[in-house]
Design a protein around this motif. Structure first.
Motif, PDB file in Angstrom:
ATOM      1  N   ASP A 196       0.819  -1.214   0.000  1.00  0.00           N
ATOM      2  CA  ASP A 196       0.000   0.000   0.000  1.00  0.00           C
ATOM      3  C   ASP A 196       0.858   1.272   0.000  1.00  0.00           C
ATOM      4  N   TYR A 197       2.030   1.199   0.606  1.00  0.00           N
ATOM      5  CA  TYR A 197       2.918   2.358   0.665  1.00  0.00           C
ATOM      6  C   TYR A 197       3.398   2.797  -0.712  1.00  0.00           C
ATOM      7  N   LEU A 198       3.379   1.905  -1.677  1.00  0.00           N
ATOM      8  CA  LEU A 198       3.893   2.210  -3.016  1.00  0.00           C
ATOM      9  C   LEU A 198       2.911   2.988  -3.878  1.00  0.00           C
ATOM     10  N   LYS A 199       1.684   3.132  -3.423  1.00  0.00           N
ATOM     11  CA  LYS A 199       0.685   3.853  -4.215  1.00  0.00           C
ATOM     12  C   LYS A 199       1.122   5.301  -4.433  1.00  0.00           C
ATOM     13  N   PRO A 200       0.903   5.822  -5.638  1.00  0.00           N
ATOM     14  CA  PRO A 200       1.334   7.186  -5.955  1.00  0.00           C
ATOM     15  C   PRO A 200       0.824   8.247  -4.978  1.00  0.00           C
ATOM     16  N   GLU A 201      -0.361   8.069  -4.452  1.00  0.00           N
ATOM     17  CA  GLU A 201      -0.916   9.078  -3.536  1.00  0.00           C
ATOM     18  C   GLU A 201      -0.181   9.128  -2.194  1.00  0.00           C
ATOM     19  N   HIS A 202       0.656   8.122  -1.897  1.00  0.00           N
ATOM     20  CA  HIS A 202       1.402   8.106  -0.636  1.00  0.00           C
ATOM     21  C   HIS A 202       2.845   8.597  -0.776  1.00  0.00           C
ATOM     22  N   ARG A 203       3.304   8.799  -2.005  1.00  0.00           N
ATOM     23  CA  ARG A 203       4.692   9.216  -2.247  1.00  0.00           C
ATOM     24  C   ARG A 203       5.028  10.527  -1.542  1.00  0.00           C
ATOM     25  N   LYS A 204       4.100  11.477  -1.625  1.00  0.00           N
ATOM     26  CA  LYS A 204       4.349  12.790  -1.027  1.00  0.00           C
ATOM     27  C   LYS A 204       4.537  12.675   0.490  1.00  0.00           C
ATOM     28  N   HIS A 205       3.757  11.821   1.104  1.00  0.00           N
ATOM     29  CA  HIS A 205       3.871  11.618   2.550  1.00  0.00           C
ATOM     30  C   HIS A 205       5.274  11.148   2.924  1.00  0.00           C
ATOM     31  N   PHE A 206       5.764  10.133   2.226  1.00  0.00           N
ATOM     32  CA  PHE A 206       7.089   9.604   2.535  1.00  0.00           C
ATOM     33  C   PHE A 206       8.181  10.612   2.200  1.00  0.00           C
ATOM     34  N   LYS A 207       7.974  11.364   1.139  1.00  0.00           N
ATOM     35  CA  LYS A 207       8.947  12.393   0.762  1.00  0.00           C
ATOM     36  C   LYS A 207       9.075  13.443   1.873  1.00  0.00           C
ATOM     37  N   THR A 208       7.953  13.831   2.490  1.00  0.00           N
ATOM     38  CA  THR A 208       8.023  14.810   3.585  1.00  0.00           C
ATOM     39  C   THR A 208       8.726  14.234   4.808  1.00  0.00           C
ATOM     40  N   LEU A 209       8.729  12.902   4.943  1.00  0.00           N
ATOM     41  CA  LEU A 209       9.440  12.253   6.040  1.00  0.00           C
ATOM     42  C   LEU A 209      10.943  12.141   5.759  1.00  0.00           C
TER      43      LEU A 209
ATOM     44  N   ASP B  68      12.964   9.228  -0.028  1.00  0.00           N
ATOM     45  CA  ASP B  68      12.789   9.577  -1.444  1.00  0.00           C
ATOM     46  C   ASP B  68      12.170   8.469  -2.275  1.00  0.00           C
ATOM     47  N   ASP B  69      12.489   7.240  -1.923  1.00  0.00           N
ATOM     48  CA  ASP B  69      11.973   6.123  -2.712  1.00  0.00           C
ATOM     49  C   ASP B  69      11.770   4.916  -1.808  1.00  0.00           C
ATOM     50  N   LEU B  70      10.887   4.033  -2.246  1.00  0.00           N
ATOM     51  CA  LEU B  70      10.579   2.808  -1.503  1.00  0.00           C
ATOM     52  C   LEU B  70      10.814   1.612  -2.410  1.00  0.00           C
TER      53      LEU B  70
END
Length: 136
Positions: free
Chosen positions: A102-115, A118-120
């Motif tokens: 679920d973390y790989l979904k495009p809508e979650h990329r921004k969340h991880f980027k703010t943390l 950069d990539d999963l």
């Protein structure tokens, strides 16, 4: 190019071996001193014994000067935290191994980027893609 890898399991060791052959500046972090000693004696890399979520360990590994920080321990939360710390120290790019597709979904990329992640990577998906490519 300085690459810091957190986690000396299958994925981490494979990456470390592959990248050390490319004459890159590779640092491998893990808490298992025996595993690190063996790989350090056979490959051109630096091994740091410690926790990838320890500020002190990451400082010793030079995570703040890393062009790439890759966290591939078996624990996704530890990987995400390690990337967050490395990013805050100044690592140029961070990559975390996760076990939640679920973390790989495009809508979650921004969340991880703010943390600071950069990539999963999701090893099971990569393995599946390799099988499909091999069948073609």
């Amino acid at each position: 190019m300085r690459i810091v890898i957190a986690g000396a399991g299958e994925v981490g060791i494979h990456l470390a071996k592959m990248l050390s052959r490319e004459e890159l500046d590779v640092v491998l972090i893990d808490s298992n001193e025996e595993v690190l000693s063996e790989i350090e004696n056979n490959y051109n890399l630096i091994a740091i014994v410690g926790s990838p979520t320890s500020f002190e360990t990451l400082k010793r590994a030079g995570a703040g000067e890393a062009d790439l920080f890759v966290a591939v321990t078996p624990y996704e939360t530890r990987n995400i935290v390690a990337c967050t710390i490395a990013s805050s120290m100044g690592a140029d790019k961070t990559v975390a191994r996760v076990d939640n597709y679920d973390y790989l979904k495009p809508e979650h990329r921004k969340h991880f980027k703010t943390l600071g992640v950069d990539d999963l990577i999701y090893p099971e998906m990569l393995a599946g893609e390799e099988v499909i490519n091999a069948m073609r």
